[in-house]
Design a protein around this motif. Structure first.
Motif, PDB file in Angstrom:
ATOM      1  N   CYS A  12     -46.522 -90.011  36.786  1.00  0.00           N
ATOM      2  CA  CYS A  12     -45.840 -88.966  36.007  1.00  0.00           C
ATOM      3  C   CYS A  12     -44.617 -89.530  35.297  1.00  0.00           C
ATOM      4  O   CYS A  12     -43.474 -89.123  35.536  1.00  0.00           O
ATOM      5  CB  CYS A  12     -45.472 -87.792  36.914  1.00  0.00           C
ATOM      6  SG  CYS A  12     -46.897 -86.965  37.629  1.00  0.00           S
ATOM      7  N   SER A  13     -44.858 -90.487  34.389  1.00  0.00           N
ATOM      8  CA  SER A  13     -43.782 -91.210  33.712  1.00  0.00           C
ATOM      9  C   SER A  13     -44.015 -91.185  32.210  1.00  0.00           C
ATOM     10  O   SER A  13     -45.096 -91.574  31.736  1.00  0.00           O
ATOM     11  CB  SER A  13     -43.740 -92.672  34.176  1.00  0.00           C
ATOM     12  OG  SER A  13     -43.744 -92.768  35.583  1.00  0.00           O
ATOM     13  N   GLU A  14     -43.013 -90.783  31.453  1.00  0.00           N
ATOM     14  CA  GLU A  14     -43.158 -90.751  29.992  1.00  0.00           C
ATOM     15  C   GLU A  14     -43.392 -92.143  29.417  1.00  0.00           C
ATOM     16  O   GLU A  14     -44.037 -92.297  28.381  1.00  0.00           O
ATOM     17  CB  GLU A  14     -41.931 -90.120  29.350  1.00  0.00           C
ATOM     18  CG  GLU A  14     -41.839 -88.620  29.536  1.00  0.00           C
ATOM     19  CD  GLU A  14     -40.809 -87.992  28.616  1.00  0.00           C
ATOM     20  OE1 GLU A  14     -41.132 -87.778  27.423  1.00  0.00           O
ATOM     21  OE2 GLU A  14     -39.688 -87.722  29.092  1.00  0.00           O
ATOM     22  N   ARG A  55     -48.219 -80.985  37.474  1.00  0.00           N
ATOM     23  CA  ARG A  55     -48.189 -79.771  36.638  1.00  0.00           C
ATOM     24  C   ARG A  55     -46.940 -79.733  35.774  1.00  0.00           C
ATOM     25  O   ARG A  55     -47.002 -79.356  34.594  1.00  0.00           O
ATOM     26  CB  ARG A  55     -48.296 -78.528  37.523  1.00  0.00           C
ATOM     27  CG  ARG A  55     -49.648 -78.415  38.213  1.00  0.00           C
ATOM     28  CD  ARG A  55     -49.819 -77.106  38.973  1.00  0.00           C
ATOM     29  NE  ARG A  55     -51.106 -77.075  39.675  1.00  0.00           N
ATOM     30  CZ  ARG A  55     -51.652 -75.998  40.219  1.00  0.00           C
ATOM     31  NH1 ARG A  55     -51.006 -74.826  40.160  1.00  0.00           N
ATOM     32  NH2 ARG A  55     -52.828 -76.058  40.827  1.00  0.00           N
ATOM     33  N   HIS A  56     -45.822 -80.115  36.348  1.00  0.00           N
ATOM     34  CA  HIS A  56     -44.592 -80.155  35.551  1.00  0.00           C
ATOM     35  C   HIS A  56     -44.695 -81.210  34.449  1.00  0.00           C
ATOM     36  O   HIS A  56     -44.235 -80.993  33.312  1.00  0.00           O
ATOM     37  CB  HIS A  56     -43.390 -80.443  36.445  1.00  0.00           C
ATOM     38  CG  HIS A  56     -42.909 -79.265  37.223  1.00  0.00           C
ATOM     39  ND1 HIS A  56     -43.325 -78.992  38.507  1.00  0.00           N
ATOM     40  CD2 HIS A  56     -42.041 -78.266  36.898  1.00  0.00           C
ATOM     41  CE1 HIS A  56     -42.733 -77.885  38.944  1.00  0.00           C
ATOM     42  NE2 HIS A  56     -41.948 -77.426  37.985  1.00  0.00           N
ATOM     43  N   PHE A  57     -45.290 -82.358  34.763  1.00  0.00           N
ATOM     44  CA  PHE A  57     -45.402 -83.426  33.768  1.00  0.00           C
ATOM     45  C   PHE A  57     -46.333 -83.016  32.633  1.00  0.00           C
ATOM     46  O   PHE A  57     -46.073 -83.306  31.463  1.00  0.00           O
ATOM     47  CB  PHE A  57     -45.897 -84.707  34.440  1.00  0.00           C
ATOM     48  CG  PHE A  57     -45.867 -85.907  33.540  1.00  0.00           C
ATOM     49  CD1 PHE A  57     -44.680 -86.356  32.998  1.00  0.00           C
ATOM     50  CD2 PHE A  57     -47.043 -86.598  33.231  1.00  0.00           C
ATOM     51  CE1 PHE A  57     -44.648 -87.481  32.160  1.00  0.00           C
ATOM     52  CE2 PHE A  57     -47.022 -87.714  32.400  1.00  0.00           C
ATOM     53  CZ  PHE A  57     -45.826 -88.154  31.868  1.00  0.00           C
ATOM     54  N   VAL A 229     -39.451 -82.630  41.814  1.00  0.00           N
ATOM     55  CA  VAL A 229     -40.805 -82.620  41.249  1.00  0.00           C
ATOM     56  C   VAL A 229     -40.799 -82.881  39.741  1.00  0.00           C
ATOM     57  O   VAL A 229     -41.845 -82.829  39.105  1.00  0.00           O
ATOM     58  CB  VAL A 229     -41.531 -81.289  41.560  1.00  0.00           C
ATOM     59  CG1 VAL A 229     -41.777 -81.156  43.054  1.00  0.00           C
ATOM     60  CG2 VAL A 229     -40.747 -80.098  41.025  1.00  0.00           C
ATOM     61  N   THR A 230     -39.631 -83.158  39.184  1.00  0.00           N
ATOM     62  CA  THR A 230     -39.517 -83.523  37.769  1.00  0.00           C
ATOM     63  C   THR A 230     -38.607 -84.741  37.659  1.00  0.00           C
ATOM     64  O   THR A 230     -37.826 -85.040  38.574  1.00  0.00           O
ATOM     65  CB  THR A 230     -38.915 -82.394  36.918  1.00  0.00           C
ATOM     66  OG1 THR A 230     -37.539 -82.191  37.316  1.00  0.00           O
ATOM     67  CG2 THR A 230     -39.684 -81.089  37.081  1.00  0.00           C
ATOM     68  N   ALA A 231     -38.684 -85.425  36.523  1.00  0.00           N
ATOM     69  CA  ALA A 231     -37.821 -86.579  36.301  1.00  0.00           C
ATOM     70  C   ALA A 231     -36.348 -86.165  36.302  1.00  0.00           C
ATOM     71  O   ALA A 231     -35.487 -86.884  36.813  1.00  0.00           O
ATOM     72  CB  ALA A 231     -38.190 -87.253  34.986  1.00  0.00           C
ATOM     73  N   GLY A 275     -43.612 -91.788  40.113  1.00  0.00           N
ATOM     74  CA  GLY A 275     -43.310 -92.005  38.713  1.00  0.00           C
ATOM     75  C   GLY A 275     -42.206 -91.169  38.118  1.00  0.00           C
ATOM     76  O   GLY A 275     -41.978 -91.210  36.909  1.00  0.00           O
ATOM     77  N   LEU A 276     -41.490 -90.426  38.943  1.00  0.00           N
ATOM     78  CA  LEU A 276     -40.438 -89.552  38.425  1.00  0.00           C
ATOM     79  C   LEU A 276     -39.111 -90.276  38.217  1.00  0.00           C
ATOM     80  O   LEU A 276     -38.220 -89.752  37.540  1.00  0.00           O
ATOM     81  CB  LEU A 276     -40.216 -88.368  39.373  1.00  0.00           C
ATOM     82  CG  LEU A 276     -41.418 -87.450  39.589  1.00  0.00           C
ATOM     83  CD1 LEU A 276     -41.072 -86.363  40.598  1.00  0.00           C
ATOM     84  CD2 LEU A 276     -41.879 -86.838  38.274  1.00  0.00           C
TER      85      LEU A 276
END
Length: 523
Positions: A12-14, A55-57, A229-231, A275-276
């Motif tokens: 989950c990484s931009e 889901r957040h990503f 749960v988010t970056a 990956g956050l």
């Protein structure tokens, strides 16, 4: 030409390499599949963390204008396998190729490689550039070395990144490693600040309900879920650690205390591993605190070593030695995992504390993992495969690439010394020195044998005696072997008999102290 870009639950990484060169018409596939939730029966909090982060990503990507095909766990059309969902999405979107980022686990890499045959499409698997050492670079460092010591790898990574360096070959403060300054026991009256936790939002609450419904019998509970749960949340958690706990992290990073699950630890491993949180950003933030005079060097170096050193090292070792590394069992340990690892039903205060907080938080710090639950498994001769499965199940930050080398190499010495020059075996004296658990324990840490003796004591000497011939040429085991040789033969025999009786009783789920006192669950 539509490209299907696969993003996994721990990606989950931009800045993920699979998303580089994203073009109009490309589709990102993210799928919650049952196979990934059940290949081991993951802690409920681990599943919630990964699914909520996914889901957040996906929402973040859509807000960027990216087309996302997101498959929820309870979607009736879900095939519940990675290959199945890739094939279904490729057909639905008319994809002409598939792009992925190299996964963290061998079994997933094999699934990725199989996607080509399943779809008839070319599959491009890109390097995972989120790590600071490429797999090719690690292989080059390892070369033909028989023993792969993390310390030397860590020094190379310090030189390569410039982290905590004053000159190309001059470490900050004149030392590479301040581990010797990181072993203080927590003094009485010192209350560590609590880490920042995050109340579940609507997305996370929906996932929690899903997990309770779909995986009700998995280990752990969700009452104390508070993982980022988010970056953005992961960055806030890191900032909270640097501001409030990093200054004393160095001194007390090996300490343990009754009722203090987190002490001065960072609790960013779970965010890093899904990956956050960017590892270099975490290291640079800690370094900046030292250069600003906000944190001492021994604390910052200890934190950087865990990420730049251990995290990168175990990942490289995993991919270098797999698949055979999983099956190593140099000490020929074959005992089944005792039920107390799941129930927490034990009169050993240190084990009860570590297992209890693991159930509640999906977390225990590295000394609890290595020198309590891991040390007990080593001394008891528990089969590595069973221990590995347990660690994979119970921790929110557990992925095979990081957990397997730590268990096989550090905790169990199952790799025969590839990672560590000696087994990390210890008696109750170590636990007593580094914690206050022994003060209120039903067992007497000062007794090596007899009624009420600490199991870590007689299990330790049984372990040394059991492997005396094996370790005869190991210079780091010379001292305990000399001590054993000087012991009265009757005392050694008594300790070994007590060890056998204790372990035989555990195999029947009846720890002697609990049985004698008629105690029930301690947790």
């Amino acid at each position: 030409m539509t490209t299907l870009r696969l993003v996994l639950g721990d990606q989950c990484s931009e800045g993920l390499s699979a998303l580089e060169g994203l073009a109009a018409g490309d589709v990102v596939l993210m799928a919650e599949v049952r196979a990934e939730c059940t290949y081991v029966r993951h802690h409920k909090q681990k599943i919630v963390l990964v699914l909520s982060a996914m889901r957040h990503f996906s929402e973040l990507l859509r807000a960027r204008g990216i087309s996302v095909d997101y498959v929820k766990l309870d979607d009736p059309a879900n095939s519940h396998t990675l290959a199945g969902e890739v094939a279904r999405a490729a057909k639905a979107h008319g994809a002409r190729r598939i792009v992925c980022t190299h996964p963290g686990e061998l079994r997933v890499l094999e699934d990725m490689q199989g996607c080509g045959a399943a779809t008839g499409l070319p599959v491009e698997i890109r390097d995972d550039t989120r790590f600071l050492c490429s797999l090719d670079r690690f292989r080059a460092w390892a070369g033909e070395k028989k023993q792969l010591r993390m310390e030397y790898f860590y020094r190379e990574m310090r030189r390569a990144t410039g982290l905590l360096m004053e000159a190309p070959d001059e470490p900050a403060g004149g030392q590479w490693n301040y581990d010797a300054e990181n072993r203080a026991a927590l003094p009485a009256g010192l209350v560590p600040p609590k880490p920042r936790r995050f109340a579940p939002d609507a997305v996370t609450r929906e996932v929690m309900a899903l997990v309770e419904r779909e995986f009700p019998d998995h280990f752990g509970d969700l009452q104390k879920f508070g993982w980022p749960v988010t970056a953005a949340q992961a960055t806030q958690a890191l900032e909270d650690f640097i501001a409030h706990r990093l200054p004393r992290f160095g001194d007390y990073q090996d300490a343990m205390a009754e009722g203090e699950a987190t002490l001065f630890h960072a609790l960013v491993g779970a965010a890093l591993n899904c990956g956050l949180l960017d590892p270099m950003a975490a290291c640079r933030a800690a370094e900046a605190a030292w250069r600003a005079g906000a944190a001492p060097l021994n604390a910052v170096e200890g934190f950087v070593r865990q990420i730049l050193g251990w995290r990168e090292y175990v990942r490289g070792l995993y991919w270098l030695k797999m698949p055979g590394y999983r099956d190593t069992n140099a000490l020929e340990a074959h005992r089944k995992l005792p039920w107390l690892y799941w129930s927490g039903e034990t009169a050993m205060a240190c084990m009860a504390a570590a297992i209890g907080q693991t159930r509640d938080l999906a977390y225990a710090h590295h000394i609890q993992r290595l020198m309590v639950t891991g040390n007990f498994a080593l001394l008891a001769g528990i089969a590595p495969a069973e221990v590995n499965d347990w660690y994979m199940v119970v921790y929110a930050d557990a992925y095979e690439w990081v957990e397997l080398p730590n268990v096989q190499g550090m905790a169990l010495h199952a790799d025969g010394g590839v990672m560590a020059s000696k087994p990390y075996a210890a008696s109750g004296a170590y636990i007593n020195r580094m914690s206050n658990h022994c003060r209120g324990c039903a067992y007497d840490v000062k007794r090596p044998t007899g009624p009420g003796a600490c199991p870590f004591n007689f299990l330790y000497w049984d372990f040394v005696a059991r492997h005396a011939a094996r370790f005869a040429k190991n210079p780091r085991m010379a001292m305990p072997l000399r001590t054993l040789a000087r012991m009265d033969a009757k005392k050694v025999a008594a300790m070994r008999a007590e060890a056998k009786g204790f372990l035989d009783a555990l195999a029947e789920d009846a720890e002697p102290m609990l049985r004698a006192r008629g105690q029930q669950k301690l947790l």
